[in-house]
Write a protein that holds these residues in place. Structure first.
Motif, PDB file in Angstrom:
ATOM      1  N   THR A 121      67.302   7.784  -3.438  1.00 52.77           N
ATOM      2  CA  THR A 121      68.199   6.473  -3.954  1.00 52.77           C
ATOM      3  C   THR A 121      68.016   6.096  -5.022  1.00 52.77           C
ATOM      4  O   THR A 121      68.781   5.928  -6.142  1.00 52.77           O
ATOM      5  CB  THR A 121      68.707   5.673  -2.804  1.00 52.77           C
ATOM      6  OG1 THR A 121      67.530   5.551  -2.511  1.00 52.77           O
ATOM      7  CG2 THR A 121      69.248   6.845  -1.391  1.00 52.77           C
ATOM      8  N   ASP A 122      66.774   5.895  -5.805  1.00 52.40           N
ATOM      9  CA  ASP A 122      66.376   5.240  -6.544  1.00 52.40           C
ATOM     10  C   ASP A 122      65.672   6.031  -7.917  1.00 52.40           C
ATOM     11  O   ASP A 122      64.469   6.637  -7.155  1.00 52.40           O
ATOM     12  CB  ASP A 122      65.128   4.259  -6.038  1.00 52.40           C
ATOM     13  CG  ASP A 122      64.715   2.696  -7.104  1.00 52.40           C
ATOM     14  OD1 ASP A 122      64.412   3.460  -8.314  1.00 52.40           O
ATOM     15  OD2 ASP A 122      64.099   2.240  -6.788  1.00 52.40           O
ATOM     16  N   LYS A 123      66.210   6.485  -8.548  1.00 52.44           N
ATOM     17  CA  LYS A 123      66.594   7.196  -9.468  1.00 52.44           C
ATOM     18  C   LYS A 123      64.404   7.093 -10.625  1.00 52.44           C
ATOM     19  O   LYS A 123      63.752   7.804 -10.886  1.00 52.44           O
ATOM     20  CB  LYS A 123      67.148   7.371 -10.911  1.00 52.44           C
ATOM     21  CG  LYS A 123      67.225   8.231 -11.421  1.00 52.44           C
ATOM     22  CD  LYS A 123      68.344   8.192 -12.850  1.00 52.44           C
ATOM     23  CE  LYS A 123      68.059   9.528 -14.085  1.00 52.44           C
ATOM     24  NZ  LYS A 123      69.448  10.197 -14.597  1.00 52.44           N
ATOM     25  N   LYS A 124      64.796   5.336 -10.119  1.00 52.71           N
ATOM     26  CA  LYS A 124      63.063   5.384 -11.265  1.00 52.71           C
ATOM     27  C   LYS A 124      62.131   5.555 -10.266  1.00 52.71           C
ATOM     28  O   LYS A 124      61.304   6.134 -11.011  1.00 52.71           O
ATOM     29  CB  LYS A 124      63.465   3.864 -11.773  1.00 52.71           C
ATOM     30  CG  LYS A 124      62.169   2.924 -12.971  1.00 52.71           C
ATOM     31  CD  LYS A 124      61.965   1.884 -12.681  1.00 52.71           C
ATOM     32  CE  LYS A 124      61.047   1.531 -13.303  1.00 52.71           C
ATOM     33  NZ  LYS A 124      60.693   0.098 -13.815  1.00 52.71           N
ATOM     34  N   LEU A 125      61.587   5.634  -8.726  1.00 50.30           N
ATOM     35  CA  LEU A 125      60.606   5.506  -8.061  1.00 50.30           C
ATOM     36  C   LEU A 125      60.849   7.194  -8.318  1.00 50.30           C
ATOM     37  O   LEU A 125      59.808   7.302  -8.157  1.00 50.30           O
ATOM     38  CB  LEU A 125      60.911   5.592  -6.660  1.00 50.30           C
ATOM     39  CG  LEU A 125      60.241   5.195  -5.746  1.00 50.30           C
ATOM     40  CD1 LEU A 125      58.801   5.027  -6.243  1.00 50.30           C
ATOM     41  CD2 LEU A 125      60.564   4.952  -4.183  1.00 50.30           C
ATOM     42  N   VAL A 126      61.582   8.034  -7.377  1.00 48.34           N
ATOM     43  CA  VAL A 126      61.553   9.549  -7.920  1.00 48.34           C
ATOM     44  C   VAL A 126      60.746  10.422  -9.365  1.00 48.34           C
ATOM     45  O   VAL A 126      60.211  10.733  -8.882  1.00 48.34           O
ATOM     46  CB  VAL A 126      63.020   9.945  -7.518  1.00 48.34           C
ATOM     47  CG1 VAL A 126      63.712  10.218  -8.535  1.00 48.34           C
ATOM     48  CG2 VAL A 126      61.966  11.416  -6.714  1.00 48.34           C
ATOM     49  N   VAL A 148      54.790  -2.994  -1.024  1.00 51.71           N
ATOM     50  CA  VAL A 148      54.292  -1.554  -0.061  1.00 51.71           C
ATOM     51  C   VAL A 148      54.000  -1.244  -1.390  1.00 51.71           C
ATOM     52  O   VAL A 148      54.395  -1.730  -2.817  1.00 51.71           O
ATOM     53  CB  VAL A 148      55.503  -0.567  -0.785  1.00 51.71           C
ATOM     54  CG1 VAL A 148      54.544   0.969  -0.007  1.00 51.71           C
ATOM     55  CG2 VAL A 148      56.449  -0.111   1.466  1.00 51.71           C
ATOM     56  N   THR A 149      52.845  -1.457  -1.164  1.00 54.36           N
ATOM     57  CA  THR A 149      51.227  -0.113  -2.142  1.00 54.36           C
ATOM     58  C   THR A 149      50.591   1.021  -2.108  1.00 54.36           C
ATOM     59  O   THR A 149      51.101   1.722  -0.656  1.00 54.36           O
ATOM     60  CB  THR A 149      49.889  -1.248  -2.164  1.00 54.36           C
ATOM     61  OG1 THR A 149      49.741  -2.368  -2.267  1.00 54.36           O
ATOM     62  CG2 THR A 149      48.986  -0.484  -3.022  1.00 54.36           C
ATOM     63  N   LEU A 150      51.333   1.971  -2.643  1.00 49.01           N
ATOM     64  CA  LEU A 150      51.348   3.525  -2.667  1.00 49.01           C
ATOM     65  C   LEU A 150      49.860   4.060  -2.582  1.00 49.01           C
ATOM     66  O   LEU A 150      49.153   3.453  -3.604  1.00 49.01           O
ATOM     67  CB  LEU A 150      52.237   4.038  -3.883  1.00 49.01           C
ATOM     68  CG  LEU A 150      52.549   5.984  -3.398  1.00 49.01           C
ATOM     69  CD1 LEU A 150      52.515   6.318  -1.962  1.00 49.01           C
ATOM     70  CD2 LEU A 150      53.100   6.413  -4.900  1.00 49.01           C
ATOM     71  N   GLU A 197      51.515   1.621 -10.891  1.00 50.54           N
ATOM     72  CA  GLU A 197      52.334   1.356 -11.538  1.00 50.54           C
ATOM     73  C   GLU A 197      53.488   1.367 -10.273  1.00 50.54           C
ATOM     74  O   GLU A 197      54.344   0.388  -9.708  1.00 50.54           O
ATOM     75  CB  GLU A 197      52.771   1.841 -12.626  1.00 50.54           C
ATOM     76  CG  GLU A 197      53.588   1.672 -13.286  1.00 50.54           C
ATOM     77  CD  GLU A 197      53.422   0.440 -14.578  1.00 50.54           C
ATOM     78  OE1 GLU A 197      54.493  -0.057 -15.258  1.00 50.54           O
ATOM     79  OE2 GLU A 197      52.027   0.025 -14.060  1.00 50.54           O
ATOM     80  N   ILE A 198      53.889   2.432  -9.517  1.00 52.55           N
ATOM     81  CA  ILE A 198      54.668   2.523  -8.281  1.00 52.55           C
ATOM     82  C   ILE A 198      53.970   1.209  -7.644  1.00 52.55           C
ATOM     83  O   ILE A 198      55.239   0.365  -7.086  1.00 52.55           O
ATOM     84  CB  ILE A 198      54.620   4.233  -7.902  1.00 52.55           C
ATOM     85  CG1 ILE A 198      54.530   5.068  -8.539  1.00 52.55           C
ATOM     86  CG2 ILE A 198      55.072   3.931  -6.096  1.00 52.55           C
ATOM     87  CD1 ILE A 198      54.563   6.049  -8.477  1.00 52.55           C
ATOM     88  N   ILE A 250      54.070   7.820 -16.202  1.00 50.01           N
ATOM     89  CA  ILE A 250      54.296   6.295 -16.404  1.00 50.01           C
ATOM     90  C   ILE A 250      55.079   7.137 -17.989  1.00 50.01           C
ATOM     91  O   ILE A 250      54.375   7.401 -19.047  1.00 50.01           O
ATOM     92  CB  ILE A 250      53.270   5.439 -16.645  1.00 50.01           C
ATOM     93  CG1 ILE A 250      51.917   4.524 -15.238  1.00 50.01           C
ATOM     94  CG2 ILE A 250      53.233   4.043 -17.615  1.00 50.01           C
ATOM     95  CD1 ILE A 250      51.439   4.318 -15.493  1.00 50.01           C
ATOM     96  N   GLU A 251      56.376   5.758 -18.004  1.00 47.98           N
ATOM     97  CA  GLU A 251      56.762   6.087 -19.370  1.00 47.98           C
ATOM     98  C   GLU A 251      55.626   5.379 -20.851  1.00 47.98           C
ATOM     99  O   GLU A 251      55.816   4.419 -20.068  1.00 47.98           O
ATOM    100  CB  GLU A 251      58.329   4.992 -19.170  1.00 47.98           C
ATOM    101  CG  GLU A 251      59.334   5.161 -20.371  1.00 47.98           C
ATOM    102  CD  GLU A 251      60.189   4.794 -20.707  1.00 47.98           C
ATOM    103  OE1 GLU A 251      61.205   5.152 -21.752  1.00 47.98           O
ATOM    104  OE2 GLU A 251      60.755   4.785 -19.243  1.00 47.98           O
TER     105      GLU A 251
END
Length: 519
Positions: free
Chosen positions: A369-374, A89-91, A78-79, A381-382
């Motif tokens: 800086t990215d609230k959704k990512l952190v 990027v793939t994490l 999902e990230i 996952i929401e």
């Protein structure tokens, strides 16, 4: 809190393996790689303003310690979807259990395994990693690719984490002060009507322990482990560490103004801690397997523990309650203080074997800086691992708990900017404001910003640590008599070079003080 463990690798063997591995790939052998430069960034990633379509695909392999999660791959996927349109990027984040973290990571460094990011901290042989050249210096990368993230961090912290003028770890933006204390199960406190306001010192817990021992079969009154005992809750109230890559060395008395290294083992206050641990062990309050227990986190998550030592901050009890599924309440035993160790307490470092450090730094910038990512990396996952109660408050979905969720990492402190994190429904709405107040009101330790370079005494530190690993677990857990075994340990530690290590810490501390205008 990190769990207790001891690596099977000694520092010399690790350093030799690192040296051979680095030499094989063109390094200079042992010691820090002063002239090593980061590998060239991938095409298109050298310009911070590059169009996202110019960035070729890249997989960031990242290692963190913790409790491995069933749904880790789902969260990674999902990230990765989210990052594709950001930095392509793939994490690949992998969680290594606390008990084998150090050993597995040492092997990765020694074999020169390609990867990008790792959690690092002062307690995890951080300076040795820097000296060995396995971590990249980050200053140029931060200036080019993470200006927004750097702007969020306290300049005092950014300066305090530098080792010989360079930055080797990107710190989580969180509380940088720390206090120590004891966590207790709130449901049992309520059940037996324990009055926690009466607890002013650890001995005041003994009547509670006795009730638990008699009335709760199978419940451990006070959990201890091979690296975690009553000492964790009390030592920071007495001693300030100047750092030495060795437990209990390079310490100063917290209540004197001098930058003077003292011998902790000869201090009667330290012996008092060990004697109290011994008393609790003999009374049956401490688990019998304490000196060999390595999976400390697993133990206090088991539901069979009434109390344990913990590093505290505002809302720590709510965090642990959420992560374990059991209600906890914290009892502070030491006053908050900002130390070099606390500023180095949670960082992400880039491996020397990374193929695209520039892209990795872009990722670190987004984490801040990215609230959704952190929040994805912290909570999953929401809709599956959490649901939103309001814009900034989350809870588990109906029928899901921390124990049944596929992703309950409980390690938000490891990633990015915690002030962007959602709050769980059981947490204080003012948590982040209290974090700021906690940082601002804490005492600044003498020696804040001093980082010890162990190079000149690395052999002595290795020998010292081996002896500490032999004796200290029994002493801090109370399973052996400190009056009998402390003299034996100290004698062997002195033979291993304890006094030489302390003298070297003092020498470097004096030089640092003179250079920085400290008394």
């Amino acid at each position: 809190m990190k769990s207790g463990y001891r690596s099977k690798w000694t520092l010399p063997s690790l350093m030799l393996a690192m040296s051979l591995a680095l030499a094989a790939c063109g390094g200079s052998g042992g010691g820090k790689q002063e002239t090593a430069e980061p590998p060239a960034p991938a095409p298109g990633s050298g310009d911070a303003g590059a169009q996202k379509q110019e960035l070729p695909p890249y997989t960031i392999k990242m290692f963190v310690p913790g409790v491995p999660q069933k749904d880790q791959q789902l969260v990674n996927d999902e990230i990765s979807k989210y990052l594709k349109d950001k930095i392509n990027v793939t994490l690949d984040m992998q969680v290594i259990d606390w008990g084998s973290w150090q050993e597995k990571m040492q092997l990765k460094y020694a074999t020169n395994e390609p990867f990008d990011l790792t959690y690092t901290a002062n307690w995890d042989n951080w300076t040795s990693k820097v000296e060995s050249g396995v971590l990249l210096p980050l200053d140029d990368l931060m200036a080019q690719y993470a200006k927004e993230a750097v702007a969020q961090l306290d300049p005092k912290v950014l300066e305090g984490i530098k080792f010989e003028g360079k930055t080797y770890g990107f710190p989580t933006n969180k509380e940088f002060a720390g206090s120590k204390g004891i966590m207790v199960r709130k449901d049992l406190v309520d059940k037996y009507k324990f009055d926690l306001s009466t607890v002013k010192k650890p001995e005041d817990l003994e009547p509670f322990f006795e009730v638990i021992k008699k009335n709760e079969p199978g419940m451990i009154p006070f959990l201890s482990g091979k690296d975690v005992g009553l000492n964790i809750a009390l030592q920071e109230g007495l001693f300030v560490s100047a750092g030495s890559s060795a437990k209990n060395l390079g310490a100063m008395d917290r209540y004197t103004p001098e930058l003077k290294v003292i011998d902790v083992y000869s201090d009667p206050r330290y012996m008092d801690i060990l004697k109290l641990s011994r008393k609790w062990y003999l009374a049956g309050y401490i688990n019998q397997d304490a000196p060999t227990l390595s999976d400390f986190a697993g133990a206090y998550r088991s539901g069979k523990v009434f109390a344990y030592s913990e590093s505290l901050k505002p809302g720590k009890d709510a965090e642990v309650s959420q992560a374990t599924g059991f209600p906890w309440v914290q009892i502070e035993m030491t006053k908050p203080i900002v130390t070099t160790s606390s500023t180095l307490g949670a960082m992400l470092s880039i491996s020397r074997t990374s193929k695209d450090p520039a892209r990795v730094m872009m990722f670190l910038n987004l984490l801040h800086t990215d609230k959704k990512l952190v929040n994805m990396i912290a909570f999953g996952i929401e809709g599956k691992h959490y649901v939103k109660v309001s814009d900034n408050v989350i809870d588990y979905p109906p029928g899901v708990t921390s124990q049944t969720s596929g992703y309950a990492l409980g390690a938000a402190y490891m990633f990015g900017n915690q002030f962007n994190n959602y709050l769980w429904a059981n947490e204080d709405p003012q948590k982040w404001e209290k974090f700021r107040q906690f940082n601002n009101s804490a005492e600044n330790a003498k020696g804040l910003g001093f980082i010890f370079n162990p190079e000149k005494v690395k052999n002595e530190i290795s020998a010292y640590n081996n002896k500490v690993a032999e004796y200290l677990p029994g002493l801090i857990t109370g399973s052996v008599d400190p009056e009998q075994y402390m003299p034996k340990m100290v004698s062997e530690l002195k033979a291993a070079g304890m006094d030489k290590i302390n003298a070297e810490v003092q020498r470097q501390l004096d030089e640092w003080a003179a250079k920085n205008g400290k008394k």
